[in-house]
Design a protein around this motif. Structure first.
Motif, mmCIF file in Angstrom:
data_model
loop_
_atom_site.group_PDB
_atom_site.id
_atom_site.type_symbol
_atom_site.label_atom_id
_atom_site.label_comp_id
_atom_site.label_asym_id
_atom_site.label_seq_id
_atom_site.Cartn_x
_atom_site.Cartn_y
_atom_site.Cartn_z
ATOM 1 N N GLU A 38 0.839 -1.204 0.000
ATOM 2 C CA GLU A 38 0.000 0.000 0.000
ATOM 3 C C GLU A 38 0.867 1.245 0.000
ATOM 4 O O GLU A 38 1.985 1.238 0.517
ATOM 5 N N GLN A 39 0.301 2.325 -0.548
ATOM 6 C CA GLN A 39 0.955 3.612 -0.411
ATOM 7 C C GLN A 39 0.952 4.029 1.066
ATOM 8 O O GLN A 39 0.041 3.686 1.813
ATOM 9 N N MET A 40 1.963 4.787 1.447
ATOM 10 C CA MET A 40 2.075 5.191 2.849
ATOM 11 C C MET A 40 0.835 5.958 3.329
ATOM 12 O O MET A 40 0.477 5.901 4.502
ATOM 13 N N ALA A 41 0.150 6.677 2.415
ATOM 14 C CA ALA A 41 -1.062 7.402 2.812
ATOM 15 C C ALA A 41 -2.144 6.447 3.285
ATOM 16 O O ALA A 41 -3.041 6.849 4.030
ATOM 17 N N GLU A 42 -2.066 5.195 2.858
ATOM 18 C CA GLU A 42 -3.125 4.234 3.173
ATOM 19 C C GLU A 42 -2.710 3.290 4.289
ATOM 20 O O GLU A 42 -3.014 2.104 4.275
#
Lengths: 87, 227
Positions: A38-42
């Motif tokens: 996952e992207q770090m934002a998620e």
């Protein structure tokens, strides 16, 4: 209530830029426990632990811990198996 | 700080002149760091409210137990200086590709969405679903009214108290409300949801239940305390 304290990786974008030197919210990482990518934002982020705790949204494994104080940053990445940083 | 606008009794927009500011993209935020005389530092993130190219501004809601927001909302004056780091964020950023846009904001979660609305050329259809407690708590109300119609549709819901004659929605966001307002999933919209954790989870889960691809839903959560 723990649920209301749960934020996401957008909340540590500034701290991560300071540590890694690049915009990190879009950087994909792999969970060392369940393998989720996952992207770090998620990720799930808790700012008010003793330090910052970043957890995998899928298995709740602790991915990253960041503690700042006394002029130093202590960075624990042991819950991640990889990060894909832009060149 | 070069000026301020009182948005609601709890919310203020601060105009900033940040030295060396490189410009930003709609949806990004910045960090404000305050340092006390004894060296104690407090740092919080605030969404950028202005469109790229406009004078830089942030909109801040006062949290009663906060360390930074009470200063920014009640005390900071024109000419005051504080440390700013940014722009920050690449995930919760709108890039106009012509696809319809669905914006879902709860409370001050509307701020980064407003930066997107302000930066829209008007050719891309945008719908905003904006949840506030009362009419008095609606941030940017007049500007949203004025902008509505030019490619922008605004839907308000007031969850705690409604004025007499209120014709908008009167409940927390649920799946039926999303179904009425959201673009059909087949239109392949871009979606941005910002608000408290509970709000964002409810909206994102509801949209997935309507058939939205989870990857098309960008979310940003902020804390209800500690700001």
């Amino acid at each position: 209530m723990a649920e209301e304290r749960r934020l996401d990786g957008n909340a540590i974008g500034g701290v991560m830029i300071e540590l890694f030197g690049v915009e990190m919210t879009t950087v994909p990482g792999s969970c060392g426990n369940c393998g989720a990518h996952e992207q770090m934002a998620e990720t799930d982020v808790y700012l008010d632990a003793p330090g910052i705790v970043v957890r995998c949204r899928h298995c709740q494994n602790v991915l990253i811990r960041i503690v700042r104080g006394n002029g130093r940053t202590w960075l624990d990445l042991s819950g991640l198996s990889s990060l894909e940083l832009p060149l | 700080m070069t000026g301020a606008l009182e948005e609601t009794p709890r919310v203020r927009t601060l105009l900033l002149d940040a030295e060396g500011w490189p410009g930003h993209r709609p949806g990004q935020h910045l960090d404000v760091r305050l340092t006390a005389e004894d060296g104690y530092q407090a740092e919080r993130s605030y969404s950028i409210a202005s469109a790229p190219g406009e004078p830089l501004s942030i909109t801040v809601e006062r949290l009663e137990d906060g360390e930074v927001s009470p200063y920014l909302v009640d005390e900071a004056r024109e000419g005051d200086g504080f440390e700013v780091r940014g722009p920050i964020g690449g995930y919760f950023v709108w890039e106009d590709d012509g696809r319809p846009v669905f914006l879902v904001g709860g409370g001050s979660g509307v701020v980064p969405l407003m930066a997107m609305i302000r930066s829209s050329p008007g050719s891309t259809p945008i719908r905003l679903l904006y949840s506030s407690r009362t009419l008095e708590d609606v941030i940017y109300r007049e500007e949203l009214d004025a902008r509505a119609g030019h490619g922008l549709e605004v839907f308000h819901t007031l969850t705690r108290e409604q004025p007499s004659g209120w014709t908008g929605y009167s409940r927390r966001i649920d799946n039926d409300l999303l179904r009425e307002i959201a673009w059909p999933a087949s239109d392949d919209p871009q979606v941005f949801v910002c608000g408290s954790t509970r709000f964002v989870d409810a909206a994102a889960d509801g949209l997935v239940a309507l058939g939205y691809d989870p990857l098309s839903i960008k979310t940003e959560r902020f804390g209800a305390t500690g700001g």
